[in-house]
Scaffold this motif. Structure first.
Motif, PDB file in Angstrom:
ATOM      1  N   PHE A   1     -22.207  96.425  15.436  1.00 56.23           N
ATOM      2  CA  PHE A   1     -22.777  97.696  15.004  1.00 56.23           C
ATOM      3  C   PHE A   1     -24.291  97.553  14.809  1.00 56.23           C
ATOM      4  CE2 PHE A   1     -24.195 100.233  11.318  1.00 56.23           C
ATOM      5  CZ  PHE A   1     -24.024 101.504  11.827  1.00 56.23           C
ATOM      6  N   GLU A   2     -24.709  96.485  14.149  1.00 58.75           N
ATOM      7  CA  GLU A   2     -26.136  96.258  13.930  1.00 58.75           C
ATOM      8  C   GLU A   2     -26.858  96.021  15.260  1.00 58.75           C
ATOM      9  OE1 GLU A   2     -26.487  93.072  11.173  1.00 58.75           O
ATOM     10  OE2 GLU A   2     -25.548  94.173   9.515  1.00 58.75           O
ATOM     11  N   PHE A   3     -26.205  95.331  16.186  1.00 58.55           N
ATOM     12  CA  PHE A   3     -26.801  95.082  17.501  1.00 58.55           C
ATOM     13  C   PHE A   3     -26.985  96.396  18.254  1.00 58.55           C
ATOM     14  CE2 PHE A   3     -26.423  94.229  22.051  1.00 58.55           C
ATOM     15  CZ  PHE A   3     -27.402  93.249  22.223  1.00 58.55           C
ATOM     16  N   ILE A   4     -25.966  97.256  18.213  1.00 62.13           N
ATOM     17  CA  ILE A   4     -26.061  98.555  18.877  1.00 62.13           C
ATOM     18  C   ILE A   4     -27.228  99.360  18.313  1.00 62.13           C
ATOM     19  CG2 ILE A   4     -24.910 100.798  19.135  1.00 62.13           C
ATOM     20  CD1 ILE A   4     -22.244  99.238  19.279  1.00 62.13           C
ATOM     21  N   CYS A   5     -27.336  99.389  16.997  1.00 63.39           N
ATOM     22  CA  CYS A   5     -28.367 100.201  16.350  1.00 63.39           C
ATOM     23  C   CYS A   5     -29.774  99.670  16.610  1.00 63.39           C
ATOM     24  CB  CYS A   5     -28.107 100.274  14.846  1.00 63.39           C
ATOM     25  SG  CYS A   5     -26.638 101.241  14.426  1.00 63.39           S
ATOM     26  N   ALA A   6     -29.884  98.418  17.043  1.00 61.89           N
ATOM     27  CA  ALA A   6     -31.188  97.847  17.383  1.00 61.89           C
ATOM     28  C   ALA A   6     -31.543  98.081  18.850  1.00 61.89           C
ATOM     29  CB  ALA A   6     -31.194  96.349  17.092  1.00 61.89           C
ATOM     30  N   GLY A   7     -30.712  98.824  19.567  1.00 57.14           N
ATOM     31  CA  GLY A   7     -30.928  99.039  20.995  1.00 57.14           C
ATOM     32  C   GLY A   7     -32.195  99.822  21.285  1.00 57.14           C
ATOM     33  N   PRO A   8     -32.870  99.531  22.389  1.00 56.85           N
ATOM     34  CA  PRO A   8     -34.132 100.188  22.724  1.00 56.85           C
ATOM     35  C   PRO A   8     -34.002 101.653  23.119  1.00 56.85           C
ATOM     36  CG  PRO A   8     -33.429  98.762  24.515  1.00 56.85           C
ATOM     37  CD  PRO A   8     -32.502  98.493  23.368  1.00 56.85           C
ATOM     38  N   LEU A   9     -32.787 102.110  23.438  1.00 56.06           N
ATOM     39  CA  LEU A   9     -32.604 103.501  23.865  1.00 56.06           C
ATOM     40  C   LEU A   9     -32.159 104.427  22.731  1.00 56.06           C
ATOM     41  CD1 LEU A   9     -30.839 103.018  27.326  1.00 56.06           C
ATOM     42  CD2 LEU A   9     -33.276 103.201  26.821  1.00 56.06           C
ATOM     43  N   MET A  10     -31.990 103.894  21.524  1.00 55.91           N
ATOM     44  CA  MET A  10     -31.484 104.701  20.409  1.00 55.91           C
ATOM     45  C   MET A  10     -32.329 105.964  20.205  1.00 55.91           C
ATOM     46  SD  MET A  10     -28.736 103.483  18.799  1.00 55.91           S
ATOM     47  CE  MET A  10     -28.899 104.009  17.082  1.00 55.91           C
TER      48      MET A  10
END
Length: 442
Positions: free
Chosen positions: A112-121
Motif C-alpha cells: 500500500f505504501e509502495f503504491i501511494c509513492a507511485g509517480p503517477l498518483m
C-alpha cells in the motif's frame, strides 16, 4: 473501508465481507485457458487481437521478464473460463492478496505504501484515501498481471514491482474510469459505441506491451475490447512501391512509416465499422500488417489471418508512434529536414482518419528521441541472441533515422499542446525514463 484492516499491522483477520469478496474474486482468478501464444497471428481469434508486432515489439518494449507468456489467458467468453481452473494458483494468489497472517498483513501494508509513492498518483488524481478504498481492486489487478507475465506476486523484483504497481495497474484503473464516464453519457437502451483510447508513444517505449496488458485486464474484467495499431493501416506492398516511385530521393517516404505511407480511407472504414459493433452477434475482422513480407518491406496480411471480434465491443485500444501529430508551418519542418515538407503536407489528412475517433488519450513522453535508437538496438540484439533474424547495428541506425525527423519536429507540440480536439480531462501524459519506467511530474 473494509480493506483498511489489511493495511494496518494488526494481526486480526479481515471482516466477513472482505472474506466473501476475496472468495468471489478468487473464483475469477482461477481462470485457465488455451495455451496458444497471443503473439501468433496465423489463426484468427477474437481473443488474440494484438498488434501485428506483438512478438518482437513486446520483447523490445519492456524488460525481458515481461515477455508475454499467457497460458493462463482465458479461452473465450471475454475472460470467463470454459475449461478447468488453474489448480491452486489463482486461488492462492488472491488469498495472499487478502491475508489473515501478521506477516502477510504487513506485506500488504508495505505494498500500500509502495503504491501511494507511485509517480503517477498526482497525475491520475489518486490519493492514499482513494487507493485504500479500492485496495482490493489494486491487489486483484496486480495478481492478474503477475499471472499474465508469469511473475511470482509474493516475490516481485523492484523493476517488476514498479512496472506492475506504478505503471500498468494505475493506468488500467484510469482507463476503467474513462470507460465508465463514456458509458454514462448514454441512456439505458442506447447503442453505445466503444470508447476509443489512443496510446501515442515512440517506437520501443513499451506501448505494445502496455496495450497487451490493458487488453488482457479488460477481458479479465468482462469488458470486450479490441486492439488496433496504425501499422495495420500501412499501404499494401504495391501501394508502398508506388509511393516510393512517386517520391524518388525522399528517404522519409522510401519505406513504410511516415505520414503518406498509410491507407487513410481503409482506416476510416475500419474505425467506423468498429464504432457500430454494438450488439451481440455482430462480427468483423480486424486488419493486420505483416512486417516480414517482401524481405522485411512488409505487406498487408492475408485477410484470412485477421482476428475476428464480436460485438458488443466496449473498448478499442488504438496505438501508434505518431498518433496525435499535428501539421506545422512549412518553415518549421524544413528547418528540421527539408524532406519532411511533403510528410507535413500529408499529415493534414490524418486527423479525420485517426484522431477524431479517439476520445481518451494516453501519451507516453520521452526526454530524448535518440532513446528510440537505443531501444531498437536492444531489441535487435536480443532477437539475434535468441537465434532470430535481426537487423545489424548499421541497419538499425538507417531504420531509426527515417523516423527521427518526425519525432524532432512533432513531439514538442504534442507534449505541449496535445492532439487536436483534445479534452484535457481525458488525457494522461506519462513521462518515462531510459528504462521505460514512469517518472513523477517534478
Amino acid at each position: 473501508m473494509r480493506v483498511l484492516s489489511a493495511i494496518s499491522h494488526h494481526p486480526s483477520p479481515l471482516p466477513a465481507s472482505a472474506s466473501a469478496s476475496a472468495s468471489a474474486s478468487a473464483a475469477t482468478a482461477t481462470v485457465g485457458g488455451g495455451g496458444a501464444s497471443p503473439c501468433s497471428r496465423s489463426t484468427p481469434s477474437p481473443l488474440l487481437s494484438f498488434p501485428p508486432s506483438c512478438c518482437s515489439a513486446a520483447a523490445s518494449s519492456c524488460p525481458r521478464f515481461f515477455l508475454p507468456f499467457v497460458s493462463d489467458f482465458p479461452s473465450s467468453n471475454h475472460g470467463r473460463s470454459n475449461g478447468p481452473a488453474i489448480k491452486g494458483r489463482g486461488l492462492m494468489a488472491l488469498r495472499s492478496a487478502f491475508p489473515t497472517s501478521p506477516a502477510l498483513i504487513s506485506s500488504v501494508s508495505d505494498l500500500f505504501e509502495f503504491i501511494c509513492a507511485g509517480p503517477l498518483m498526482k497525475r491520475l488524481g489518486l490519493t492514499a484515501e482513494s487507493v485504500a478504498e479500492s485496495i482490493d481492486k489494486w491487489l486483484e489487478t496486480g495478481v492478474h498481471l503477475c499471472q499474465l507475465f508469469r511473475l511470482n506476486e509474493l516475490s516481485l523484483s523492484p523493476p517488476e514491482k514498479i512496472r506492475i504497481y506504478h505503471f500498468y495497474v494505475p493506468v488500467f484503473l484510469w482507463c476503467e474510469d474513462q470507460l465508465m464516464r463514456h458509458r454514462s453519457m448514454f441512456s439505458e437502451g442506447d447503442d453505445i459505441p466503444p470508447l476509443v483510447i489512443g496510446i501515442s508513444a515512440p517506437q520501443g517505449s513499451g506501448k505494445t506491451t502496455l496495450v497487451f496488458a490493458l487488453d488482457y485486464l479488460f477481458r479479465r474484467s468482462g469488458r470486450n475490447s479490441a486492439t488496433l495499431s496504425i501499422d495495420d493501416f500501412y499501404l499494401t506492398a504495391e501501394g508502398q512501391a508506388e509511393l516510393r516511385s512517386q517520391n524518388p530521393g525522399n528517404a522519409l517516404l522510401e519505406f513504410r512509416g511516415n505520414a503518406g505511407s498509410h491507407d487513410l480511407q481503409f482506416s476510416i472504414d475500419t474505425l467506423t465499422s468498429l464504432s457500430k459493433l454494438t450488439k451481440k452477434g455482430m462480427k468483423m475482422k480486424l486488419p493486420r500488417y505483416d512486417k516480414s513480407a517482401y524481405g522485411g518491406r512488409g505487406d498487408r496480411a492475408d485477410p484470412s489471418t485477421w482476428p475476428e471480434v464480436e460485438g458488443p465491443v466496449e473498448v478499442v485500444l488504438f496505438e501508434g508512434w505518431m498518433l496525435g501529430f499535428k501539421p506545422l508551418p512549412n518553415e518549421a519542418v524544413k528547418a528540421v529536414d527539408p524532406q519532411l515538407e511533403l510528410v507535413n503536407e500529408n499529415l493534414k489528412a490524418y486527423y479525420n482518419a485517426w484522431d477524431k475517433f479517439i476520445e481518451a488519450w494516453i501519451i507516453i513522453k520521452i526526454r530524448d528521441p535518440n532513446c528510440v535508437y537505443q531501444w531498437r538496438l536492444q531489441a535487435e540484439v536480443a532477437m539475434r541472441e535468441d537465434g532470430k533474424p535481426g537487423m545489424s547495428d548499421e541497419e538499425v541506425l538507417d531504420f531509426v533515422s527515417r523516423y527521427l525527423p518526425a519525432y524532432k519536429a512533432y513531439l514538442p507540440t504534442l507534449y505541449s499542446e496535445g492532439p487536436k480536439g483534445l479534452d484535457p480531462d481525458r488525457l494522461v501524459v506519462i513521462d518515462i525514463d531510459e528504462e521505460r519506467n514512469p517518472l513523477s511530474e517534478d
